[in-house]
Scaffold this active site. Sequence first.
Site, short mmCIF file in Angstrom:
data_model
loop_
_atom_site.label_atom_id
_atom_site.label_comp_id
_atom_site.label_asym_id
_atom_site.label_seq_id
_atom_site.Cartn_x
_atom_site.Cartn_y
_atom_site.Cartn_z
CB VAL B 135 -0.91 -0.04 1.17
CG1 VAL B 135 -1.84 1.43 1.47
CG2 VAL B 135 -1.82 -1.15 1.06
N GLY B 137 3.41 2.27 -2.19
CA GLY B 137 4.59 2.24 -2.48
C GLY B 137 5.82 2.49 -1.30
CE LYS B 207 -1.82 0.09 -4.47
NZ LYS B 207 -1.52 1.42 -5.13
#
Lengths: 317, 317
Positions: B135, B137, B207
């Site tokens: 989630v 990056g 996410k």
Amino acid sequence: MKALVLGFGHVGKALAGILPDAIEAAAICTRNGAVLNPVLDELLAETDNRHLSHSRAFAAMDPLDAVQNLEYDVLVDLTPTNFSDAQPSTTYWRTAFERKKHVVTANKGPLALHYGDVTSAAEENGVRLLFEATVAGGTPVFSFARHCLKGAEIVSAEGILNGTTNYMLTQMESGKTYAEALLEAQQKGYAESDPANDVQGFDALGKAVILANALFNQDTRYADHMPQGITEITVEDISAASKRGECFKLIATVDESTLSVKPQQIPKTHALANIGDAWNALTFYTRHADAVTVKGRGAGGLPTASSVLNDLWELHG
Amino acid sequence: MKALVLGFGHVGKALAGILPDAIEAAAICTRNGAVLNPVLDELLAETDNRHLSHSRAFAAMDPLDAVQNLEYDVLVDLTPTNFSDAQPSTTYWRTAFERKKHVVTANKGPLALHYGDVTSAAEENGVRLLFEATVAGGTPVFSFARHCLKGAEIVSAEGILNGTTNYMLTQMESGKTYAEALLEAQQKGYAESDPANDVQGFDALGKAVILANALFNQDTRYADHMPQGITEITVEDISAASKRGECFKLIATVDESTLSVKPQQIPKTHALANIGDAWNALTFYTRHADAVTVKGRGAGGLPTASSVLNDLWELHG
């Protein structure tokens, strides 16, 4: 886990109200003496009365006596910061470390004045010194650097670490004069009646020194730096900056070898430009993940107490 | 610590380039087979050649064979997310857990489809499952919640979790049409040639499901929710919102009992309003510290690899 809490102002009262069952206040020391556990419940039930801590008769125990003699696992220092000699906190901490007790602090003094000495004393005694609440109130910065950015590798950091001046600059953006903005900050309870510590940048400097030391394993000292505050910024400066698409912020910047606290004109697209009012924010520039910014409440009893509690949870595991 | 790395795309190559001495890649499995440690150095020296991993002859070892038979401490899953059946990753993870190996993943599939099952499997085998990279990056959210907000107590969270759509909405604010913004996102490499997964909100939903599960100890599943994407937002909608001092953002919201992914009009003073381009941000609303926001890179090989590395450091200690 048993905590010996020094100080029972806004942060101490807020902490007492949110302590979980797993963490017990063995005693709370006010400037009138120590309140031992048996009467704590009674005291806490009355915390709405803000004069309570000064109007009651307390057990006659000096804080240093309490630090030296009571049974506890962690000393929680919520006494006011003193940037002159960092006393009496430095003495309390040393005493606690020698007794193999951890220290969690919201008091910046000992860390800003002699970071290397106090962190070494903790290390030599095999205990921890945690200080999330010293910088940016309820905004996590040290636990963030320790646990969340080890993969990213911090290269430098810059942030807004003083809520009072940020509130004033935000007010001045809407046309208020410096004097009007200061008066309003005082009325809101952000600025002390003597606001020098905030507006001249000394509060932010103390925080920047702790940040530089903790993030980059340095031992730089408060007395070795001079901040530039916001006292010379006029509403005309701010209005002219605004026409260029810029705004003024009092920004603390630290990296491996430099430290500064000064007003900066930054473009309104900058990550710190929209941090308004009394919010705090810190941007970490990293080797692998570009910029990472954290924003939160920079002050206030409850947010600051939540940072103290987070440190206590870190010790508790 | 020895890592078995599955996948050698952008994230895998970036990770290989930043692995510290303390963490060794025991092997890297590409879709062509496993590359064992003895030839890794040679491979890494040539990673500038992005076709390398497909043009070389590899040791003929199937990834499942590698997961079952190689010696390693942690399985690092960097294979592409599959929201249909979360395979073959689910099988790889189960195999690793049964062998008492930790799993660190950037692959969202198994967590979005059957979070309770995979987290239980890790727990029953006494190993950890860490997924910071799934989630936002390079933006820390799970380590942040675990280590930095335990004192604050998270009540809910809302954020911008898809960089492609946020880039498109930012472009549309400057007058570009949906089609122009999409084309530009594709040219920049943000959007796939089939952009459905992003623009219809499915990536953000996956996410949000992981967030809801991890933050609030739930077991909600991807298939039980329907996101609303940005496909029906026109440049006229955005321009009208702008005149009201508002902007459109694709926002994921989670709390103990609800989850949504949908475009929202928020005032330009909102903490998420100035998160532009492909940045991601998540605001945690807390019981004790008000709102705390973290902002960072939402994608990219190196930022995502830095989140994977942070999880590896958490295991390494």
